[in-house]
Write an enzyme that holds these catalytic residues in place. Structure first.
Site, PDB file in Angstrom:
ATOM      1  N   ASP A 140      44.554  16.415  47.628  1.00  0.00           N
ATOM      2  CA  ASP A 140      44.007  15.809  48.845  1.00  0.00           C
ATOM      3  C   ASP A 140      42.701  15.079  48.524  1.00  0.00           C
ATOM      4  O   ASP A 140      42.447  13.973  49.006  1.00  0.00           O
ATOM      5  CB  ASP A 140      43.775  16.904  49.894  1.00  0.00           C
ATOM      6  CG  ASP A 140      45.013  17.765  50.067  1.00  0.00           C
ATOM      7  OD1 ASP A 140      46.058  17.222  50.455  1.00  0.00           O
ATOM      8  OD2 ASP A 140      44.944  18.972  49.770  1.00  0.00           O
ATOM      9  N   HIS A 193      45.002  23.343  52.911  1.00  0.00           N
ATOM     10  CA  HIS A 193      45.858  22.290  52.361  1.00  0.00           C
ATOM     11  C   HIS A 193      47.044  22.139  53.314  1.00  0.00           C
ATOM     12  O   HIS A 193      48.123  22.680  53.094  1.00  0.00           O
ATOM     13  CB  HIS A 193      46.344  22.638  50.956  1.00  0.00           C
ATOM     14  CG  HIS A 193      47.452  21.733  50.502  1.00  0.00           C
ATOM     15  ND1 HIS A 193      47.241  20.399  50.225  1.00  0.00           N
ATOM     16  CD2 HIS A 193      48.772  21.948  50.329  1.00  0.00           C
ATOM     17  CE1 HIS A 193      48.396  19.847  49.899  1.00  0.00           C
ATOM     18  NE2 HIS A 193      49.343  20.756  49.959  1.00  0.00           N
TER      19      HIS A 193
HETATM   20  P1  NAX Z   1      60.575  22.589  43.255  1.00  0.00           P
HETATM   21  O1  NAX Z   1      61.437  23.192  44.310  1.00  0.00           O
HETATM   22  O2  NAX Z   1      61.043  21.397  42.502  1.00  0.00           O
HETATM   23  O3  NAX Z   1      60.245  23.719  42.157  1.00  0.00           O
HETATM   24  C1  NAX Z   1      59.848  25.000  42.508  1.00  0.00           C
HETATM   25  C2  NAX Z   1      60.340  25.926  41.419  1.00  0.00           C
HETATM   26  O4  NAX Z   1      59.828  27.230  41.693  1.00  0.00           O
HETATM   27  C3  NAX Z   1      61.866  26.049  41.377  1.00  0.00           C
HETATM   28  O5  NAX Z   1      62.313  25.730  40.062  1.00  0.00           O
HETATM   29  C4  NAX Z   1      62.116  27.518  41.704  1.00  0.00           C
HETATM   30  O6  NAX Z   1      63.206  28.048  41.003  1.00  0.00           O
HETATM   31  C5  NAX Z   1      60.792  28.148  41.278  1.00  0.00           C
HETATM   32  N1  NAX Z   1      60.547  29.458  41.860  1.00  0.00           N
HETATM   33  C6  NAX Z   1      60.873  29.910  43.099  1.00  0.00           C
HETATM   34  N2  NAX Z   1      60.509  31.184  43.245  1.00  0.00           N
HETATM   35  C7  NAX Z   1      59.937  31.562  42.080  1.00  0.00           C
HETATM   36  C8  NAX Z   1      59.405  32.788  41.613  1.00  0.00           C
HETATM   37  N3  NAX Z   1      59.386  33.872  42.380  1.00  0.00           N
HETATM   38  N4  NAX Z   1      58.892  32.817  40.368  1.00  0.00           N
HETATM   39  C9  NAX Z   1      58.935  31.733  39.583  1.00  0.00           C
HETATM   40  N5  NAX Z   1      59.453  30.551  39.971  1.00  0.00           N
HETATM   41  C10 NAX Z   1      59.947  30.468  41.197  1.00  0.00           C
HETATM   42  O7  NAX Z   1      59.163  22.329  43.932  1.00  0.00           O
HETATM   43  P2  NAX Z   1      57.956  21.422  43.428  1.00  0.00           P
HETATM   44  O8  NAX Z   1      58.147  20.051  43.960  1.00  0.00           O
HETATM   45  O9  NAX Z   1      57.759  21.607  41.987  1.00  0.00           O
HETATM   46  O10 NAX Z   1      56.764  22.045  44.264  1.00  0.00           O
HETATM   47  C11 NAX Z   1      56.293  23.358  44.010  1.00  0.00           C
HETATM   48  C12 NAX Z   1      55.362  23.808  45.100  1.00  0.00           C
HETATM   49  O11 NAX Z   1      54.206  22.981  45.159  1.00  0.00           O
HETATM   50  C13 NAX Z   1      55.955  23.759  46.503  1.00  0.00           C
HETATM   51  O12 NAX Z   1      55.596  24.941  47.193  1.00  0.00           O
HETATM   52  C14 NAX Z   1      55.282  22.584  47.136  1.00  0.00           C
HETATM   53  O13 NAX Z   1      55.226  22.676  48.530  1.00  0.00           O
HETATM   54  C15 NAX Z   1      53.910  22.677  46.503  1.00  0.00           C
HETATM   55  N6  NAX Z   1      53.066  21.478  46.554  1.00  0.00           N
HETATM   56  C16 NAX Z   1      51.730  21.687  46.676  1.00  0.00           C
HETATM   57  C17 NAX Z   1      50.832  20.651  46.686  1.00  0.00           C
HETATM   58  C18 NAX Z   1      49.368  20.896  46.799  1.00  0.00           C
HETATM   59  O14 NAX Z   1      48.624  19.942  46.835  1.00  0.00           O
HETATM   60  N7  NAX Z   1      48.873  22.142  46.870  1.00  0.00           N
HETATM   61  C19 NAX Z   1      51.310  19.246  46.627  1.00  0.00           C
HETATM   62  C20 NAX Z   1      52.682  19.110  46.040  1.00  0.00           C
HETATM   63  C21 NAX Z   1      53.659  20.158  46.473  1.00  0.00           C
HETATM   64  O15 NAX Z   1      54.116  19.833  47.761  1.00  0.00           O
END
Ligand code: NAX
Length: 328
Positions: free
Chosen positions: A159, A187
């Protein structure tokens, strides 16, 4: 050469992971002279995909990459780690209520907090990127009683970087001219990107803009809703920029923020600026020697006060909800 820094990344087979791992391995986090060992945590069904990512990491032959370990057991993967980047989280599914979302994420971040508490290195620093990031960090922190609270943070650097980019574009200046940007609060769409303390070429940013209407009705919503705009355009949520911001956050935390500038980090509140203790909220912070300090003494006018209070109220509600669920 020095002992490798052990960096854990969760959700390593996801979209953000696909960008983040290669940046870390190339030396973007600690520099080209510091070897890094990656510890990658995924859920069992994603391990095969993660093996493919590791094959690609191997194929880069990164000189700074000292080793990679993957697995689905947090106690094994977090053993001895110095930095944990908690990216994997449960996204909100169709029709999912906020309570369900918080509970599902509690099922991830409570056990990960416990595992870090048991096996991480004494100097562990934890950055939560996975949403809802602030409250997920609170859950992890609350489940790791032996780790000092100030070692837990959540990412608002994306952000912050978005705010810098929007302001630089508005004023037609390079991003390097912009200093002292602040994101306050959560966030989420309630976050408050603050131009009243930011500087452009050493001058006050709000005055340089000179347009309260743009600030209120264009700048703030553009920054706060940028994630949705990216999904709309790209058909997928921001990944490379989120990875880049995660690197910026962890690097500045470990190596220190620039002199005469500050960064935004969501950290456990000490009551500064009327933000209640017991939530993890974004503040302007300086960092040095692996520690952060909330910038003190900024004057908060009524407009900013209202915006900060609104975002903090949302965080307090999330805190109450996870408390009610027994997650903290
Ligand atoms: P993806 O869905 O592509 O990847 C997430 C991965 O996490 C998947 O491979 C899944 O298998 C894995 N996972 C789920 N549960 C798990 C666990 N218990 N232990 C280990 N791995 C696990 O999501 P992606 O686009 O990579 O985003 C990841 C996270 O970042 C999401 O929650 C998303 O909302 C968040 N974001 C946060 C941002 C921020 O600024 N703070 C911005 C970008 C993003 O939206």
């Amino acid at each position: 050469t020095s002992t490798p820094v052990k960096v854990a990344v969760t959700g390593a087979a996801g979209q953000i992971g696909y960008s983040l791992l290669f940046r870390i391995a190339s030396g973007a986090l600690f520099g080209k002279d510091t070897p890094v060992e990656l510890r990658l945590l995924e859920i069992t069904p994603a391990l095969k995909a993660l093996e493919g990512v590791v094959m690609e990491l191997d194929d880069c032959a990164f000189p700074t990459l000292a080793g990679v370990q993957i697995g689905d057991d947090a106690n094994t993967i977090f053993d001895g780690v110095n930095h944990a980047l908690l990216v994997g989280a449960r996204p909100r599914g169709p029709g999912m209520e906020r309570g369900d979302l918080l509970e599902a994420n509690g099922g991830i971040f409570a056990p990960q907090g416990k595992a870090l508490n048991e096996v991480a290195a004494d100097d562990i620093r934890v950055t939560v990127t996975g949403n809802p990031a602030n409250t997920n960090a609170l859950i992890a922190m609350s489940n790791a009683p032996d780790i000092p609270k100030e070692r837990f943070s959540a990412l608002t650097r994306l952000d912050h970087n978005r705010a810098i980019s929007q302001l630089a574009a508005k004023l037609g200046v390079p991003v390097t001219e912009i200093k002292k940007m602040t994101i306050w609060g959560n966030h989420s769409a309630t976050q408050y990107p603050d131009l009243f303390h930011a500087e452009v070429g050493g001058k006050n940013a709000a005055e340089a803009v000179g347009d309260q209407d743009w600030l209120e009705n264009t700048f703030i919503p553009t920054v706060a809703k940028r994630g949705a705009a990216i999904i709309e355009a790209r058909g997928a949520s921001s990944a490379a920029s989120a990875a880049s911001a995660t690197i910026d956050h962890a690097r500045d935390w470990a190596l220190g923020s620039a002199k005469d500038d500050w960064v935004s980090m969501a950290v456990p509140s000490d009551g500064s600026y009327g933000v209640p203790e017991g939530i993890i909220s974004s503040f302007p912070v300086t960092t040095s020697g692996g520690d952060w300090t909330i910038v003190q003494g900024l004057e908060i006018d009524d407009f900013s006060r209202g915006k900060i209070d609104a975002s903090v109220a949302e965080l307090s509600e999330e805190r109450d909800a996870v408390k009610g669920l027994g997650l903290i």
